[in-house]
Design an enzyme around this catalytic site. Structure first.
Site, PDB file in Angstrom:
ATOM      1  N   SER A 118      35.375  78.680 -24.072  1.00  0.00           N
ATOM      2  CA  SER A 118      33.978  78.413 -23.824  1.00  0.00           C
ATOM      3  C   SER A 118      33.817  77.025 -23.178  1.00  0.00           C
ATOM      4  O   SER A 118      34.558  76.717 -22.246  1.00  0.00           O
ATOM      5  CB  SER A 118      33.242  78.523 -25.155  1.00  0.00           C
ATOM      6  OG  SER A 118      31.897  78.740 -24.975  1.00  0.00           O
TER       7      SER A 118
ATOM      8  N   ASP B  71      31.531  89.918 -22.450  1.00  0.00           N
ATOM      9  CA  ASP B  71      30.972  88.598 -22.748  1.00  0.00           C
ATOM     10  C   ASP B  71      29.984  88.177 -21.667  1.00  0.00           C
ATOM     11  O   ASP B  71      30.363  88.068 -20.504  1.00  0.00           O
ATOM     12  CB  ASP B  71      32.129  87.584 -22.811  1.00  0.00           C
ATOM     13  CG  ASP B  71      31.645  86.162 -23.008  1.00  0.00           C
ATOM     14  OD1 ASP B  71      30.495  85.968 -23.443  1.00  0.00           O
ATOM     15  OD2 ASP B  71      32.444  85.236 -22.733  1.00  0.00           O
TER      16      ASP B  71
ATOM     17  N   HIS C  80      33.393  87.135 -26.300  1.00  0.00           N
ATOM     18  CA  HIS C  80      33.619  85.715 -26.001  1.00  0.00           C
ATOM     19  C   HIS C  80      34.974  85.221 -26.534  1.00  0.00           C
ATOM     20  O   HIS C  80      35.216  85.218 -27.720  1.00  0.00           O
ATOM     21  CB  HIS C  80      32.467  84.924 -26.617  1.00  0.00           C
ATOM     22  CG  HIS C  80      32.211  83.601 -25.971  1.00  0.00           C
ATOM     23  ND1 HIS C  80      32.194  83.414 -24.615  1.00  0.00           N
ATOM     24  CD2 HIS C  80      31.943  82.389 -26.510  1.00  0.00           C
ATOM     25  CE1 HIS C  80      31.923  82.149 -24.349  1.00  0.00           C
ATOM     26  NE2 HIS C  80      31.771  81.498 -25.475  1.00  0.00           N
TER      27      HIS C  80
END
Ligand SMILES: *[C@@H]1O[C@H](CO)[C@@H](O)[C@H](O)[C@H]1NC(C)=O
Ligand SMILES: *[C@@H]1O[C@H](CO)[C@@H](O)[C@H](O)[C@H]1NC(C)=O
Ligand SMILES: *[C@@H]1O[C@H](CO)[C@@H](O)[C@H](O)[C@H]1NC(C)=O
Ligand SMILES: *[C@@H]1O[C@H](CO)[C@@H](O)[C@H](O)[C@H]1NC(C)=O
Ligand SMILES: *[C@@H]1O[C@H](CO)[C@@H](O)[C@H](O)[C@H]1NC(C)=O
Length: 477
Positions: free
Chosen positions: A167, A418, A443
């Site tokens: 991320s 995601d 994710h």
């Protein structure tokens, strides 16, 4: 961070405050064997100027038990916007492969988060003290910390360093390779939306991918959610209707105004968004406890075409899977997602300076109410909260935008379930920049610990990642 498709003024507040839940992973995997020690390293507050002599203590976690001091590599996690222990606990992949690589594991906390806060938590009240919360300073911290470890840990001098991150942490590991290719040999950037910035990715992309993930579970579910906003607005326009909504959704506090109804909608948008991000194949314990494939479970409740009050009743049942899977939630609390922990505030600041990620909806390609991206409004809100105005083009200047073809040794992994894959690198821009697509991944599923319920696509992705890292380290495959 995500632009919630309700009107901007309330949305932004909710968005940024809840960012770390969107992009960061907070579920706790309580596994034995994640043994590390905690240490602190004194860093300059300002790496890029010479007039401020202040320092702060950066926390890092270190695990030496797998390490071969005679040539073993260093696997270095570039910390995200939150407590580094969360990320350490939730990056099981590094722990899973540490023994095979005989690697030293280091998880470095990002400045202004967790226990690594220059000037302490009071800094958050002062724009001048927040001034050093930038990705550039964070990368410099990482580079300096690595040099320190190599200079002081016996055996580390010649160790190769590989950066890992998911991320925003993945964006940092990719940017680390761009800015400090002398310090790390390569980076695994998991679900890193490095192109979710102005003029690199259209603002509607995120919500389009999000809606596709729901559509895969059930197209009727998407239709129902799309219709639900008007149903809520209609009921929410009268006292009796708001009373109905309060009862139907078993809310902790009553909806008493149209503003409350707007916030209520934003709260639902947030729930659907979070669900898409954490749509993992096995039960996971996030802020909310969730079953495996939670989007499917939620959509099962919305798989019959319906409208009006019945639609709202089904919608409650669907939302209740997200909020009350454990059965321990007595009532649904619409202000819960707006809870501001320090991590959320820090990201809000970052999005009001460097991390400008435009989001919008049009209600056609996505299942939300139309809401345009309005930078002027965004900037106004930022100025009110932080006395800062965001610089929308800085990140693409600083980290090369799409012109990264001359960079080497980065893996960009992305799960197609995601929503953040919308801003990720899905096609190779250069010879040794390797996109890995995980069809059934949410994710950064690949960075999580392996699990018997993992789909074959993520198992294959992890094998490919290991082989590429071996190549970077000059080991035979
Ligand atoms: C990380 O996991 C350990 C147990 O392995 C647990 O004690 C700790 O609370 C977790 N920390 C966070 C922040 O999740
Ligand atoms: C590190 O590598 C250099 C150059 O190959 C070598 O001269 C030196 O002895 C090595 N240092 C250690 C501690 O292994
Ligand atoms: C949550 O689930 C429990 C157990 O099924 C139930 O008693 C409770 O009423 C539920 N809460 C809400 C808000 O529906
Ligand atoms: C709802 O959440 C807010 C914010 O976390 C909290 O202050 C409040 O006490 C909660 N209300 C109920 C009834 O649980
Ligand atoms: C954008 O927001 C500004 C400030 O809130 C407002 O004046 C303007 O009308 C908005 N623009 C559009 C196109 O909605």
């Amino acid at each position: 961070m995500k632009f919630i498709p309700i009107q901007c003024f309330t949305a932004i507040l909710l968005i940024s405050l809840t960012y770390s839940r969107r992009i960061g992973i907070k579920d706790q995997v309580i596994l034995s064997g994640y043994d590390y020690r905690t240490d602190f390293f004194v860093q300059p507050v300002d790496h890029f100027g010479f007039s401020n002599p202040d320092t702060y203590k950066q926390r890092y976690l270190i695990a030496e038990q797998f390490w071969n001091k005679d040539g073993g590599p260093i696997f270095f996690y570039t910390g995200n916007e939150g407590d580094i222990a969360w990320f350490c606990n939730n990056t099981g992949f590094m722990w899973d492969i540490a023994a095979e690589f005989k690697a030293l594991l280091v998880f470095a906390e990002h400045r202004y988060y967790g226990e690594s806060i220059p000037y302490g938590p009071e800094a958050y009240k002062s724009p001048t003290k927040m001034n050093y919360l930038t990705s550039e300073q964070a990368l410099a911290d990482f580079a300096v910390l690595i040099s320190h470890l190599k200079a002081t840990l016996p055996g580390a001098t010649n160790s190769s360093v590989v950066a890992f991150g998911g991320s925003y942490g993945g964006m940092l590991s990719a940017w680390m390779r761009i800015r400090y290719p002398n310090v790390i040999v390569g980076a695994l950037a998991g679900s890193a939306p490095i192109w979710q910035f102005p003029s690199l990715t259209p603002c509607e992309a995120f919500n389009k991918v999000l809606t596709n993930a729901f559509n895969q579970a059930s197209p009727t579910c998407v239709d129902n959610i799309r219709k639900s906003w008007a149903a809520i607005t209609e009921r929410g326009s009268t006292d009796a209707g708001r009373d109905f909504l309060t009862k139907t959704f078993r809310l902790c506090g009553p909806l008493t105004s149209t503003t409350d109804v707007t916030l209520f909608k934003a709260w639902l948008v947030e729930a659907w968004t979070d669900l898409a991000m954490v749509n993992y194949p096995y039960p996971a314990n996030f802020l909310e406890n969730l079953p495996g494939w939670p989007v499917k479970k939620v959509c099962d409740k919305l798989s019959i075409p319906t409208e009006g009050d019945q639609l709202l009743e089904f919608l409650f049942e669907a939302a209740n899977i997200y909020f009350n899977y454990t059965g321990n939630t007595p009532c649904l609390n619409t202000s819960q997602q707006a809870t501001a922990s320090l991590g959320d505030l820090g990201w809000d600041y970052q999005s009001c300076t460097e991390m400008v990620m435009p989001m919008c909806t049009n209600g056609q390609m996505d299942m939300f109410e139309p809401s345009p991206w309005n930078f002027t409004d965004f900037s106004e809100q930022c100025y009110k909260r932080w006395k800062t105005r965001p610089r929308p083009d800085w990140i693409s200047t600083q980290y090369w935008g799409k012109q990264i073809q001359s960079v080497t040794n980065i893996i960009f992994s992305n799960g197609l379930l995601d929503p953040w894959s919308s801003g990720g690198v899905l096609e190779s821009p250069g010879a040794s920049l390797v996109p890995i697509i995980i069809k059934d991944g949410a994710h950064h599923l690949d960075l999580r610990a392996s699990n018997p319920l993992d789909p074959p696509t993520v198992v294959a992705a992890r094998t490919q990642e290991k082989n590429i890292i071996k190549m970077w380290l000059g080991q035979q495959q």
